[in-house]
Motif scaffolding. Structure first.
Motif: not given
Length: 721
Positions: A6-8, A20-24, A345-348
């Motif tokens: 999911d790209f925002t 879950v966040a994907v770190p860039i 929440d760290r991931d959401r």
């Protein structure tokens, strides 16, 4: 195809996989990814990417560095579970394949096209819902945090599409009679875009239809003044004609509004959404009794009973709420609603009130077709369905009052229990509100939790259970993680866990396993929400090994004035990353940090600051203690001189109190002074430690604080040897 990504871009640039966040990492990777997302399915040349990253001054290795960025993105996406390539090489550059993935900007434009088509077909209700779904994709300014002369025009284009869609959506909502609900939204938008005529026209019309004719005319006058002053032009035809129509109360401004279709509700449903509470619960009897006071308020039914449980991360807010909710569930026969709002929440990301209301309405029996699109309509339907019913609503982990407000029932027969870390002062103050600020569990309660899990048959050394409780610093989350580790490792005994936890360097590692990431996952969101200066102060408190301190010590750590330090200390208090206590000696304000938070702060300092910065901060604070101790000794000898070198770190009142009663000041500071002497010795600051110990010993000798004096004498002996 592997997991969907999911790209925002309609807000901060973010990537997620399975929620879950994907770190860039790095601004260059973010810029490259933004450029590819702005042209999905189309080739973006390497030259364009180089110019986007470095503008007109690319380095000689620019093309190579772009290739490294793309390789890094590919590796990140594969690590997130995406089996196939998302970015492929296509001469003369790279191409992002959108198939199988979600890009919010593409979805936004698709829904806008759908809404415009539905409107042309005369399906106004469906068009309004499509517009709302499109606008709901936005979470802030497009591509915020990504800069560059190639990215910024694309972000401006998306913003223009959003505003146009909002104007079209607003026209439909005005036609449906939602003028009252729109005034607040439109007022804010006019302030952001004061020269946008259509938005101002919508605001004027909404005000007029709400019976606020004078305000509508004032909105026109304000807009006209801006147009004349800034553009040298009169307002356009739309605004002028609307102004004239309002002046003469033209009947065309009052259209016939069609009634909404009745809401479809399934057979009566009694929600029972409370998650199970853990059996590992001890203490909190006083807090449970306080919450019981909400029951009498609910029985009375005059004002909505609202309980708010707050406190530091890991202090057990959710568990207390669930324990009480299960105990009183029978008092609410029409159901119990529960939601984790993911405020910290760290991931959401925090849940929107719009989505939460949709879930609550479904739980109350409303079909998907019957759920309104707009937030105000959902909130109104929610309150209507709860009217006259006894329902308990538990809102866990709230981020803000704005998130909570639409979820409050309008009926005093219901009861609301909220947990969170922020102050949420708007939630309190009413006749039915109760606020609980949780503190640490007591030593016996903590040890009982360890004994209950680790040694149900009475085995194990009781002293080890007490020591584990001490190392968990009264935090229920730490205790749950520790006892869970004992349960999952039957070959461990209490003594083994004590040895692991006593190692300060690995303590958080041992307490950050399971429980959705344990302590670090609980601490990090609060830390990352701090202002940069407050975060710096928090880190530097972590390198100072004192049990408590005054505001001037914080000023010394940051090398700033006391008023500025006090403001930052208040921010840490509001975030529950710091505790305040009054001195038993003179009632002065002292600050302290939970031992586990202190370990976390120290880790943050090691990661984010270099050794020189950490040492300099400590030495400034040590020097402040030394200057005050020297002044106290001089005052005790009848020759007081105010500290000069670091006088900006002390308030005049503190200096005056020091001159008036140096022994009392030293009794307040004695534990901190001992800690500073020991830490100075460990850091090799032998002369500073010697001077501070001798000054303090001279003052303490006349103040009957024998134990501390003996300890200082012992330390002086160690220094001398």
């Amino acid at each position: 195809m592997g997991d969907r990504l999911d790209f925002t871009v309609l807000g901060p640039l973010e990537v997620a996989s399975g929620g879950v966040a994907v770190p860039i990492s790095g601004q260059r990777q973010r810029t490259v990814l933004a450029m590819l997302l702005l042209s999905p399915g189309r080739v973006v040349s390497v030259d364009s990417l180089v110019e986007a990253v470095w503008d007109d001054r690319p380095p000689a290795t620019g093309r190579t560095q772009i290739a490294i960025c793309v390789a890094g993105l590919r590796k990140t996406f594969k690590a997130a579970g995406c089996a196939d390539d998302v970015i492929v090489t296509r001469a003369p550059g790279y191409l992002l394949l959108p198939e199988g993935h979600r890009i919010d900007a593409l979805e936004f434009e698709r829904r806008i096209d759908e809404a415009q088509r539905l409107e042309q077909q005369g399906r106004a209700g469906d068009a309004a819902r499509s517009f709302a779904a499109a606008l709901g994709q936005w979470r802030g300014p497009a591509l915020s945090g990504v800069t560059g002369r190639f990215v910024e025009p694309a972000a401006a284009r998306l913003e223009e599409l959003r505003l146009t869609a909002y104007e079209q959506s607003t026209a439909l909502r005005l036609a449906a009679g939602e003028h009252r609900e729109l005034i607040g939204e439109l007022t804010g938008l006019v302030k952001q875009h004061p020269l946008r005529e259509q938005v101002r026209a919508h605001l004027m019309l909404a005000q007029y239809r709400s019976g606020r004719r004078a305000e509508a005319l004032e909105s026109f006058r304000e807009g006209r003044a801006l147009f004349v002053d800034e553009l040298g032009l009169e307002p356009g035809k739309v605004l002028r004609e609307l102004h004239d129509a309002i002046l003469c109360d033209d009947p065309v401004l009052t259209p016939v509004v069609q009634d909404l279709a009745p809401v479809a509700v399934e057979a009566r449903v009694v929600p029972a959404q409370l998650p199970p509470s853990t059996t590992r619960f001890a203490g909190r009897q006083a807090e449970l009794s306080t919450l019981n006071g909400l029951l009498s308020l609910s029985d009375n039914g005059s004002a909505l009973p609202v309980g708010y449980i707050t406190g530091m991360p890991g202090i057990g807010k959710t568990e207390l709420a669930l324990q009480w909710a299960h105990r009183v569930a029978a008092r609410f026969p029409d159901g119990q609603l529960f939601v984790d709002l993911c405020g910290y929440d760290r991931d959401r990301a925090p849940l929107s009130s719009l989505d939460v209301l949709a879930g609550f309405l479904r739980a109350l029996g409303v079909t998907d077709a019957g759920i309104p699109v707009e937030l105000s309509e959902r909130a109104a339907l929610y309150r209507s369905l709860l009217g006259g019913k006894r329902v308990l609503v538990v809102l866990d982990n709230a981020a803000s009052y704005a998130q909570v407000r639409p979820l409050l029932p309008g009926d005093g027969d219901c009861c609301v229990l909220v947990t969170g870390r922020d102050q949420l002062s708007e939630l309190l103050g009413g006749p039915g509100s109760v606020r609980l600020r949780l503190g640490r569990l007591g030593a016996e309660e903590s040890a009982e939790l360890v004994r209950r899990v680790a040694a149900p048959g009475g085995g194990g050394d009781p002293a080890d259970a007490v020591r584990i409780a001490e190392l968990c610093a009264g935090l229920p989350l730490a205790l749950r993680v520790a006892t869970a580790r004992l349960l999952s490792k039957p070959h461990w005994n209490l003594a083994h866990l004590v040895r692991l936890l006593e190692d300060r360097r690995r303590r958080l590692d041992e307490l950050s396993v399971g429980e959705r990431g344990g302590l670090r996952a609980a601490f990090e969101p609060s830390y990352h929400r701090l202002s940069p200066d407050a975060a710096r102060l928090f880190r530097r408190i972590g390198v100072l090994d004192v049990p408590h301190f005054a505001a001037w010590a914080g000023a010394a750590l940051l090398d700033c004035g006391v008023p500025e330090a006090e403001k930052l200390l208040e921010e840490l208090l509001d975030a529950h990353l710091l505790e305040v206590q009054l001195s038993e000696v003179d009632g002065s304000v002292r600050y302290r940090v939970n031992p586990l938070l202190h370990v976390f702060a120290n880790e943050c300092a090691i990661i984010e600051e270099n050794p020189g910065e950490r040492s300099a901060a400590c030495e400034r604070a040590f020097g402040a203690w030394l200057d005050l101790a020297s002044a106290a000794r001089e005052s005790a000898m009848g020759a007081f001189a105010p500290p000069g070198r670091v006088a900006t770190w002390f308030s005049p009142e503190e200096v005056g109190e020091l001159a008036g009663d140096p022994a009392r000041w030293m009794r307040t500071e004695r534990h901190a002074v001992l800690a500073v002497v020991r830490q100075s010795m460990r850091m090799g600051l032998v002369l500073l430690a010697w001077n501070l110990a001798t000054c303090a010993q001279a003052v303490l000798a006349g103040s009957r604080v024998g134990a501390e004096e003996r300890q200082l004498t012992q330390l002086l002996g160690e220094l001398a040897s």
